[in-house]
Write a protein that holds these residues in place. Structure first.
Motif, PDB file in Angstrom:
ATOM      1  N   ILE A   1       0.873  -0.969   0.049  1.00  0.00           N
ATOM      2  CA  ILE A   1      -0.055  -0.011  -0.025  1.00  0.00           C
ATOM      3  C   ILE A   1       0.869   1.186   0.100  1.00  0.00           C
ATOM      4  CG2 ILE A   1      -1.919   1.280   1.246  1.00  0.00           C
ATOM      5  CD1 ILE A   1      -2.458  -1.340   2.522  1.00  0.00           C
ATOM      6  N   VAL A   2       0.518   2.091  -0.722  1.00  0.00           N
ATOM      7  CA  VAL A   2       1.128   3.542  -0.806  1.00  0.00           C
ATOM      8  C   VAL A   2       0.300   4.562   0.038  1.00  0.00           C
ATOM      9  CG1 VAL A   2       2.000   5.270  -2.244  1.00  0.00           C
ATOM     10  CG2 VAL A   2       2.258   3.003  -3.094  1.00  0.00           C
ATOM     11  N   ARG A   3       1.075   5.418   0.688  1.00  0.00           N
ATOM     12  CA  ARG A   3       0.306   6.425   1.595  1.00  0.00           C
ATOM     13  C   ARG A   3       0.896   7.724   1.070  1.00  0.00           C
ATOM     14  NH1 ARG A   3      -2.166   6.887   7.165  1.00  0.00           N
ATOM     15  NH2 ARG A   3      -1.338   8.748   7.962  1.00  0.00           N
ATOM     16  N   ILE A   4      -0.079   8.454   0.935  1.00  0.00           N
ATOM     17  CA  ILE A   4       0.330   9.918   0.248  1.00  0.00           C
ATOM     18  C   ILE A   4      -0.318  11.183   0.861  1.00  0.00           C
ATOM     19  CG2 ILE A   4       0.338  11.355  -1.614  1.00  0.00           C
ATOM     20  CD1 ILE A   4       0.443   8.845  -3.618  1.00  0.00           C
ATOM     21  N   TRP A   5       0.457  12.028   1.362  1.00  0.00           N
ATOM     22  CA  TRP A   5       0.162  13.041   2.234  1.00  0.00           C
ATOM     23  C   TRP A   5       0.545  14.572   1.416  1.00  0.00           C
ATOM     24  CZ3 TRP A   5       2.826  17.196   4.521  1.00  0.00           C
ATOM     25  CH2 TRP A   5       2.065  17.781   5.075  1.00  0.00           C
ATOM     26  N   ARG A   6      -0.553  15.554   1.413  1.00  0.00           N
ATOM     27  CA  ARG A   6       0.024  16.813   0.875  1.00  0.00           C
ATOM     28  C   ARG A   6       0.045  17.940   1.732  1.00  0.00           C
ATOM     29  NH1 ARG A   6      -2.291  17.940  -4.854  1.00  0.00           N
ATOM     30  NH2 ARG A   6      -3.582  19.395  -3.667  1.00  0.00           N
ATOM     31  N   GLY A   7       0.829  18.806   1.688  1.00  0.00           N
ATOM     32  CA  GLY A   7       1.157  20.028   2.238  1.00  0.00           C
ATOM     33  C   GLY A   7       1.467  21.042   1.654  1.00  0.00           C
ATOM     34  N   TRP A   8       1.477  22.482   2.003  1.00  0.00           N
ATOM     35  CA  TRP A   8       2.217  23.616   1.510  1.00  0.00           C
ATOM     36  C   TRP A   8       2.791  24.513   2.289  1.00  0.00           C
ATOM     37  CZ3 TRP A   8      -2.295  21.340   0.127  1.00  0.00           C
ATOM     38  CH2 TRP A   8      -2.399  20.855  -1.267  1.00  0.00           C
ATOM     39  N   THR A   9       4.074  24.865   1.873  1.00  0.00           N
ATOM     40  CA  THR A   9       4.706  25.822   2.752  1.00  0.00           C
ATOM     41  C   THR A   9       4.745  27.253   1.890  1.00  0.00           C
ATOM     42  OG1 THR A   9       6.806  25.240   2.070  1.00  0.00           O
ATOM     43  CG2 THR A   9       5.992  24.074   3.810  1.00  0.00           C
ATOM     44  N   ARG A  10       5.168  28.373   2.779  1.00  0.00           N
ATOM     45  CA  ARG A  10       5.671  29.488   1.879  1.00  0.00           C
ATOM     46  C   ARG A  10       6.955  29.017   1.082  1.00  0.00           C
ATOM     47  NH1 ARG A  10       3.800  31.004   6.857  1.00  0.00           N
ATOM     48  NH2 ARG A  10       5.669  30.421   7.977  1.00  0.00           N
TER      49      ARG A  10
ATOM     50  N   ALA B   1       9.959   5.493   2.663  1.00  0.00           N
ATOM     51  CA  ALA B   1       9.430   6.701   2.801  1.00  0.00           C
ATOM     52  C   ALA B   1      10.127   7.615   2.116  1.00  0.00           C
ATOM     53  CB  ALA B   1       8.972   7.051   4.114  1.00  0.00           C
ATOM     54  N   TYR B   2       9.552   8.588   1.414  1.00  0.00           N
ATOM     55  CA  TYR B   2      10.158   9.926   0.825  1.00  0.00           C
ATOM     56  C   TYR B   2       9.363  11.014   0.728  1.00  0.00           C
ATOM     57  CZ  TYR B   2      12.164   5.544  -1.090  1.00  0.00           C
ATOM     58  OH  TYR B   2      12.830   4.345  -1.574  1.00  0.00           O
ATOM     59  N   ILE B   3       9.885  12.076   0.908  1.00  0.00           N
ATOM     60  CA  ILE B   3       9.310  13.355   0.524  1.00  0.00           C
ATOM     61  C   ILE B   3       9.731  14.059  -0.625  1.00  0.00           C
ATOM     62  CG2 ILE B   3      11.060  14.676   2.227  1.00  0.00           C
ATOM     63  CD1 ILE B   3       9.304  16.427   3.106  1.00  0.00           C
ATOM     64  N   VAL B   4       8.735  14.518  -1.292  1.00  0.00           N
ATOM     65  CA  VAL B   4       9.027  15.169  -2.549  1.00  0.00           C
ATOM     66  C   VAL B   4       8.477  16.833  -2.653  1.00  0.00           C
ATOM     67  CG1 VAL B   4       9.349  13.122  -4.008  1.00  0.00           C
ATOM     68  CG2 VAL B   4       7.113  14.361  -3.933  1.00  0.00           C
ATOM     69  N   SER B   5       8.810  17.609  -3.229  1.00  0.00           N
ATOM     70  CA  SER B   5       8.282  19.035  -3.313  1.00  0.00           C
ATOM     71  C   SER B   5       8.398  19.470  -4.705  1.00  0.00           C
ATOM     72  CB  SER B   5       9.149  19.969  -2.361  1.00  0.00           C
ATOM     73  OG  SER B   5      10.317  20.075  -2.682  1.00  0.00           O
ATOM     74  N   ARG B   6       7.704  20.655  -4.740  1.00  0.00           N
ATOM     75  CA  ARG B   6       7.672  21.427  -6.227  1.00  0.00           C
ATOM     76  C   ARG B   6       7.205  22.729  -5.896  1.00  0.00           C
ATOM     77  NH1 ARG B   6       2.991  22.185  -9.457  1.00  0.00           N
ATOM     78  NH2 ARG B   6       1.184  21.509  -8.068  1.00  0.00           N
ATOM     79  N   PRO B   7       7.628  23.854  -6.736  1.00  0.00           N
ATOM     80  CA  PRO B   7       7.104  25.154  -6.749  1.00  0.00           C
ATOM     81  C   PRO B   7       5.633  25.066  -7.056  1.00  0.00           C
ATOM     82  CG  PRO B   7       9.123  25.074  -7.633  1.00  0.00           C
ATOM     83  CD  PRO B   7       8.781  23.885  -7.628  1.00  0.00           C
ATOM     84  N   ASP B   8       5.037  26.016  -6.187  1.00  0.00           N
ATOM     85  CA  ASP B   8       3.577  25.978  -6.654  1.00  0.00           C
ATOM     86  C   ASP B   8       3.083  27.568  -6.438  1.00  0.00           C
ATOM     87  OD1 ASP B   8       0.741  25.511  -7.070  1.00  0.00           O
ATOM     88  OD2 ASP B   8       0.253  24.786  -5.332  1.00  0.00           O
ATOM     89  N   GLY B   9       3.299  28.258  -7.517  1.00  0.00           N
ATOM     90  CA  GLY B   9       2.858  29.851  -7.088  1.00  0.00           C
ATOM     91  C   GLY B   9       4.107  30.453  -6.100  1.00  0.00           C
TER      92      GLY B   9
END
Length: 98
Positions: free
Chosen positions: A2-11, A39-47
């Motif tokens: 099973i893959v577990r995915i969560w999303r959040g946003w920072t400045r 377990a991994y963390i990934v990020s991308r610019p979003d505005g």
């Protein structure tokens, strides 16, 4: 599996600090739980923000419950999350790996 995915946003200016923080808290906790397969963390610019995903792999739902508690669809947060997060999902999404 099973893959577990969560999303959040920072400045945007908090991108590196939050990445370091979540690597030292959530990712460590995921990996320390029996039944976690990675377990991994990934990020991308979003505005003007940065979007983060935590992606973890589990052998079964019981292993996820050992980490997250009985309501495995509920996100797990850490003490400094409020300092960094400007938006977040309070639930997670689970997928079956085929």
């Amino acid at each position: 599996m099973i893959v577990r995915i969560w999303r959040g946003w920072t400045r945007r200016e908090d991108t590196d600090a939050y990445a370091d923080y979540i690597l030292g808290t959530g990712i460590v906790a995921y990996r320390a739980t029996p039944g976690n397969e990675g377990a991994y963390i990934v990020s991308r610019p979003d505005g003007d923000r940065t979007e983060f995903l935590t992606i973890s792999f589990w052998d079964n739902r019981d292993s996820i419950a050992a980490f997250a508690g009985d309501d495995i669809d509920r996100a797990v947060f850490y003490p400094e999350d409020d300092r960094y997060l400007v938006d977040r999902e309070i639930t997670v999404t689970h997928f079956t790996v085929h």
